[in-house]
Every structure is written in structure tokens, then in C-alpha cells.
Design a protein around this motif. Structure first.
Motif, PDB file in Angstrom:
ATOM      1  N   GLN A   1      29.571  -5.899  29.096  1.00  0.00           N
ATOM      2  CA  GLN A   1      29.319  -4.565  29.662  1.00  0.00           C
ATOM      3  C   GLN A   1      30.375  -4.280  30.735  1.00  0.00           C
ATOM      4  O   GLN A   1      30.729  -5.164  31.520  1.00  0.00           O
ATOM      5  CB  GLN A   1      27.923  -4.526  30.285  1.00  0.00           C
ATOM      6  N   SER A   2      30.880  -3.061  30.772  1.00  0.00           N
ATOM      7  CA  SER A   2      31.919  -2.713  31.738  1.00  0.00           C
ATOM      8  C   SER A   2      31.928  -1.212  31.965  1.00  0.00           C
ATOM      9  O   SER A   2      31.405  -0.447  31.153  1.00  0.00           O
ATOM     10  CB  SER A   2      33.301  -3.171  31.235  1.00  0.00           C
ATOM     11  N   ASN A   3      32.516  -0.776  33.087  1.00  0.00           N
ATOM     12  CA  ASN A   3      32.627   0.663  33.339  1.00  0.00           C
ATOM     13  C   ASN A   3      33.981   1.217  32.876  1.00  0.00           C
ATOM     14  O   ASN A   3      34.282   2.376  33.114  1.00  0.00           O
ATOM     15  CB  ASN A   3      32.373   0.990  34.811  1.00  0.00           C
ATOM     16  N   ARG A   4      34.764   0.366  32.221  1.00  0.00           N
ATOM     17  CA  ARG A   4      36.035   0.783  31.626  1.00  0.00           C
ATOM     18  C   ARG A   4      36.097   0.179  30.222  1.00  0.00           C
ATOM     19  O   ARG A   4      35.731  -0.982  30.019  1.00  0.00           O
ATOM     20  CB  ARG A   4      37.207   0.301  32.473  1.00  0.00           C
ATOM     21  N   GLU A   5      36.565   0.956  29.259  1.00  0.00           N
ATOM     22  CA  GLU A   5      36.619   0.456  27.894  1.00  0.00           C
ATOM     23  C   GLU A   5      37.645  -0.672  27.796  1.00  0.00           C
ATOM     24  O   GLU A   5      38.795  -0.513  28.207  1.00  0.00           O
ATOM     25  CB  GLU A   5      36.982   1.576  26.919  1.00  0.00           C
ATOM     26  N   PRO A   6      37.246  -1.829  27.267  1.00  0.00           N
ATOM     27  CA  PRO A   6      38.195  -2.951  27.171  1.00  0.00           C
ATOM     28  C   PRO A   6      39.230  -2.729  26.088  1.00  0.00           C
ATOM     29  O   PRO A   6      39.008  -1.977  25.126  1.00  0.00           O
ATOM     30  CB  PRO A   6      37.281  -4.144  26.828  1.00  0.00           C
ATOM     31  N   ASP A   7      40.357  -3.410  26.226  1.00  0.00           N
ATOM     32  CA  ASP A   7      41.413  -3.362  25.224  1.00  0.00           C
ATOM     33  C   ASP A   7      41.218  -4.564  24.301  1.00  0.00           C
ATOM     34  O   ASP A   7      41.675  -5.681  24.581  1.00  0.00           O
ATOM     35  CB  ASP A   7      42.776  -3.423  25.908  1.00  0.00           C
ATOM     36  N   LEU A   8      40.549  -4.345  23.178  1.00  0.00           N
ATOM     37  CA  LEU A   8      40.207  -5.449  22.285  1.00  0.00           C
ATOM     38  C   LEU A   8      41.434  -6.035  21.594  1.00  0.00           C
ATOM     39  O   LEU A   8      41.363  -7.139  21.046  1.00  0.00           O
ATOM     40  CB  LEU A   8      39.186  -4.978  21.249  1.00  0.00           C
ATOM     41  N   ALA A   9      42.552  -5.319  21.643  1.00  0.00           N
ATOM     42  CA  ALA A   9      43.784  -5.846  21.064  1.00  0.00           C
ATOM     43  C   ALA A   9      44.299  -7.061  21.843  1.00  0.00           C
ATOM     44  O   ALA A   9      45.168  -7.795  21.354  1.00  0.00           O
ATOM     45  CB  ALA A   9      44.858  -4.765  21.024  1.00  0.00           C
ATOM     46  N   GLN A  10      43.764  -7.265  23.040  1.00  0.00           N
ATOM     47  CA  GLN A  10      44.183  -8.408  23.851  1.00  0.00           C
ATOM     48  C   GLN A  10      43.514  -9.708  23.425  1.00  0.00           C
ATOM     49  O   GLN A  10      43.882 -10.783  23.910  1.00  0.00           O
ATOM     50  CB  GLN A  10      43.886  -8.131  25.332  1.00  0.00           C
ATOM     51  N   LEU A  11      42.511  -9.624  22.559  1.00  0.00           N
ATOM     52  CA  LEU A  11      41.937 -10.853  22.024  1.00  0.00           C
ATOM     53  C   LEU A  11      42.968 -11.558  21.148  1.00  0.00           C
ATOM     54  O   LEU A  11      43.740 -10.901  20.445  1.00  0.00           O
ATOM     55  CB  LEU A  11      40.690 -10.540  21.190  1.00  0.00           C
TER      56      LEU A  11
END
Length: 218
Positions: free
Chosen positions: A66-76
Motif C-alpha cells: 500500500q502506498s500514496n504514490r503509484e509504484p513503478d513495477l518496471a523496477q522489479l
């Protein structure tokens, strides 16, 4: 403020998945790598509202973030696993007084004895709770979060452990999974507690409260 919920289904064959699964500090850094550096020079996790929980379901292991900013899933890392993100706004906006809900939280249930008690019984500053004492702790936390519990089931989880990279200091947080049903008594307070998390160990997989509508049968 919009909150985002990200679900990651790790591929257990991936080397990094095993590293992260065995070390709460590694998983913390993995989660933080999904967000830009320099967001806040102090307490970036709190600034980004990052909370997460690992859990096992019938479909396998997963990480909920959960976060208040959308994560950058490309960093996985490539092949780390499947991931998807959605806003929590519809759920948060639908909260109202008296609404029946299901809840789940993996929390670090503890008590802090006073100095006299610690000296008398040779206790540490923070004492993990279990069994009925942990249930009592969660009941108090729920009431202070705008929830009136109707059912409660608790399950001891593996302790979150790891070593901080800066100073090699040991991280250790006992965890208990609390889940059941409740009624909302204060929607605004509950939104705040969902956003901020509950208890200690928030950087290492503790304190993320999840709720969902509960349809009761007559």
C-alpha cells in the motif's frame, strides 16, 4: 489523497525472491526500490505511505503493498513475478458508520513495561505478546481505529528478521495475523489508521490494515 494497492505474486524459482523472502530488510529495500529516490531525505517510507504484508493463500504466496504514490513495477527484476496495482479510493469512499467489514492485519503486538517492572523481572524494553494477550492488544487497537470487532481469529506468524545494511543492527519483529469481521464506528478515523498503519515494525511487513465489505446473511 489516493492510496494504491499493489499485489505481487512472486515466482518462487527466482533467486531474488528467495533472498527477499528470507530477510525482512531485503524485502524492505525491494519495496523501496519501486519508488524514486530523493522523495524525502528523512523517513521516505512514511512520506510515501508505504506499508506491506506478505501472506500465503490457496493461490500461493503474495506481497501486498500500500502506498500514496503509484509504484513503478518496471523496477522489479525481470522474472520476479506477476504484479498489478489499483487505487483504493472506491473502497475508502464507500466507508460509512455501521458498515460490516472483513479485516486483516499482520501486526507486531507488544507491550512496553515500565522501568521498575523491567528491572524487577529483568525484562526487555519491548515484550512480544501472544495468545489472549495479543488478542486483547488488537481489540484495543481496533477500537482506537474506528472498528468494533464481531469476530477475531489470530495466528502466530514467523518473526520478521534481518540486518540493517548501514550498521548491521539486527531487526526482529514478532508478528501475529489478526483477521475477522467488524463494524465501522468512525469512518474518518479508520481511513487515517489504514493510511498510517498500526503498531511497530511498519518498515518490515507489520501494521498494514486491510478491510473489505462483508455481506452478512440473515
Amino acid at each position: 489523497m489516493t492510496l494504491w494497492l499493489t499485489r505481487i505474486i512472486p515466482d518462487q524459482r527466482h533467486r531474488d525472491v528467495h533472498r527477499d523472502g528470507d530477510d525482512a530488510v531485503n524485502l524492505h529495500h525491494r519495496i523501496m526500490s519501486l519508488f524514486p529516490d530523493g522523495i524525502s531525505s528523512t523517513e521516505p517510507r512514511r512520506h510515501l505511505g508505504i506499508l506491506f504484508r506478505t501472506e500465503t493463500s490457496r493461490d500461493g504466496d503474495r506481497i501486498l503493498l500500500q502506498s500514496n504514490r503509484e509504484p513503478d513495477l518496471a523496477q522489479l527484476p525481470v522474472g520476479y513475478g506477476a504484479a498489478a496495482v489499483k487505487p483504493l479510493t472506491p473502497l475508502l469512499d464507500a466507508m460509512r458508520n455501521g458498515l460490516p467489514v472483513r479485516y486483516r492485519i499482520a501486526a507486531n503486538a507488544v507491550r512496553k513495561p515500565g522501568a521498575t517492572t523491567r528491572a524487577l523481572y529483568n525484562l526487555p524494553e519491548v515484550v512480544p505478546l501472544n495468545g489472549p494477550h495479543a488478542d486483547d492488544w488488537w481489540t484495543r487497537q481496533a477500537e482506537a481505529s474506528g472498528l468494533a470487532l464481531t469476530t477475531l481469529h489470530s495466528t502466530p506468524l514467523d518473526t520478521a528478521v534481518g540486518n540493517r545494511r548501514q550498521n548491521n543492527q539486527r531487526v526482529q519483529h514478532a508478528r501475529t495475523l489478526f483477521e475477522g469481521t467488524a463494524h465501522i464506528t468512525d469512518p474518518d478515523l479508520l481511513r487515517t489508521r489504514i493510511r498510517d498503519g498500526i503498531g511497530r515494525g511498519k518498515a518490515y511487513g507489520c501494521g498494514m490494515l486491510s478491510i473489505a465489505p462483508h455481506r452478512t446473511t440473515v
